[in-house]
Design a protein around this motif. Structure first.
Motif, mmCIF file in Angstrom:
data_model
loop_
_atom_site.group_PDB
_atom_site.id
_atom_site.type_symbol
_atom_site.label_atom_id
_atom_site.label_comp_id
_atom_site.label_asym_id
_atom_site.label_seq_id
_atom_site.Cartn_x
_atom_site.Cartn_y
_atom_site.Cartn_z
ATOM 1 N N GLY A 19 31.280 -25.536 140.960
ATOM 2 C CA GLY A 19 32.475 -24.747 140.665
ATOM 3 C C GLY A 19 32.163 -23.489 139.883
ATOM 4 O O GLY A 19 32.725 -22.423 140.153
ATOM 5 N N ILE A 20 31.246 -23.596 138.932
ATOM 6 C CA ILE A 20 30.865 -22.416 138.145
ATOM 7 C C ILE A 20 30.239 -21.361 139.052
ATOM 8 O O ILE A 20 30.550 -20.176 138.945
ATOM 9 C CB ILE A 20 29.914 -22.801 137.000
ATOM 10 C CG1 ILE A 20 30.689 -23.561 135.926
ATOM 11 C CG2 ILE A 20 29.245 -21.566 136.398
ATOM 12 C CD1 ILE A 20 29.820 -24.176 134.856
ATOM 13 N N GLY A 28 35.805 -16.205 136.889
ATOM 14 C CA GLY A 28 36.798 -16.638 137.858
ATOM 15 C C GLY A 28 37.772 -15.573 138.301
ATOM 16 O O GLY A 28 38.438 -15.721 139.316
ATOM 17 N N ARG A 29 37.871 -14.477 137.575
ATOM 18 C CA ARG A 29 38.836 -13.434 137.938
ATOM 19 C C ARG A 29 38.445 -12.789 139.255
ATOM 20 O O ARG A 29 37.309 -12.410 139.461
ATOM 21 C CB ARG A 29 38.906 -12.366 136.850
ATOM 22 C CG ARG A 29 39.641 -12.854 135.640
ATOM 23 C CD ARG A 29 39.830 -11.720 134.635
ATOM 24 N NE ARG A 29 39.693 -12.303 133.329
ATOM 25 C CZ ARG A 29 38.687 -12.079 132.497
ATOM 26 N NH1 ARG A 29 37.744 -11.232 132.809
ATOM 27 N NH2 ARG A 29 38.632 -12.679 131.338
ATOM 28 N N ASP A 30 39.406 -12.673 140.144
ATOM 29 C CA ASP A 30 39.209 -12.048 141.463
ATOM 30 C C ASP A 30 38.123 -12.730 142.282
ATOM 31 O O ASP A 30 37.431 -12.092 143.062
ATOM 32 C CB ASP A 30 38.895 -10.556 141.314
ATOM 33 C CG ASP A 30 40.004 -9.809 140.605
ATOM 34 O OD1 ASP A 30 41.176 -10.170 140.822
ATOM 35 O OD2 ASP A 30 39.702 -8.884 139.830
ATOM 36 N N GLY A 38 43.294 -20.608 147.740
ATOM 37 C CA GLY A 38 44.664 -20.493 147.254
ATOM 38 C C GLY A 38 44.824 -20.901 145.800
ATOM 39 O O GLY A 38 45.845 -21.452 145.412
ATOM 40 N N LEU A 39 43.817 -20.635 144.976
ATOM 41 C CA LEU A 39 43.840 -21.029 143.565
ATOM 42 C C LEU A 39 44.180 -19.878 142.634
ATOM 43 O O LEU A 39 43.798 -19.876 141.472
ATOM 44 C CB LEU A 39 42.485 -21.624 143.172
ATOM 45 C CG LEU A 39 42.073 -22.885 143.916
ATOM 46 C CD1 LEU A 39 40.661 -23.282 143.529
ATOM 47 C CD2 LEU A 39 43.043 -24.013 143.639
ATOM 48 N N GLY A 44 41.510 -20.422 136.025
ATOM 49 C CA GLY A 44 41.732 -21.842 135.741
ATOM 50 C C GLY A 44 40.683 -22.720 136.394
ATOM 51 O O GLY A 44 40.184 -23.678 135.791
ATOM 52 N N ALA A 45 40.317 -22.389 137.632
ATOM 53 C CA ALA A 45 39.288 -23.162 138.336
ATOM 54 C C ALA A 45 37.941 -23.039 137.626
ATOM 55 O O ALA A 45 37.183 -24.008 137.539
ATOM 56 C CB ALA A 45 39.170 -22.700 139.778
ATOM 57 N N PHE A 46 37.648 -21.869 137.101
ATOM 58 C CA PHE A 46 36.398 -21.672 136.378
ATOM 59 C C PHE A 46 36.386 -22.507 135.097
ATOM 60 O O PHE A 46 35.395 -23.175 134.793
ATOM 61 C CB PHE A 46 36.192 -20.194 136.046
ATOM 62 C CG PHE A 46 34.908 -19.925 135.308
ATOM 63 C CD1 PHE A 46 33.712 -19.850 136.004
ATOM 64 C CD2 PHE A 46 34.895 -19.751 133.936
ATOM 65 C CE1 PHE A 46 32.518 -19.608 135.333
ATOM 66 C CE2 PHE A 46 33.715 -19.519 133.259
ATOM 67 C CZ PHE A 46 32.528 -19.441 133.961
#
Length: 73
Positions: A19-20, A28-30, A38-39, A44-46
């Motif tokens: 994930g990282i 995680g931005r952009d 679709g996250l 948040g996913a980062f």
């Protein structure tokens, strides 16, 4: 055979590491991967990925502490 705690820790840590790498563009931005899934912007996913990696490290560390307390194999 490896202990279940070590296996779970390894899988959780690996999921966090993947994930990282996938969401790691500027924390995680952009992230194109996050957009594809679709996250949203991926921040948040980062953060979740970092948490998974930390949890995996803690689980594996606990396994090694138990092994050293038990005398190991």
């Amino acid at each position: 055979m490896s202990h279940p705690l070590a296996r779970v820790g390894g899988v959780v840590g690996l999921a966090g590491l993947v994930g990282i790498v996938a969401f790691g563009t500027r924390y995680g931005r952009d992230s194109p991967v996050a957009a594809l899934l679709g996250l949203g912007d991926g921040t948040g996913a980062f953060v979740v990925s970092v948490g998974l990696l930390a949890t995996g490290v803690v689980l594996v560390d606990r396994f090694w502490e138990r092994e050293s307390d038990d005398g190991g194999d």
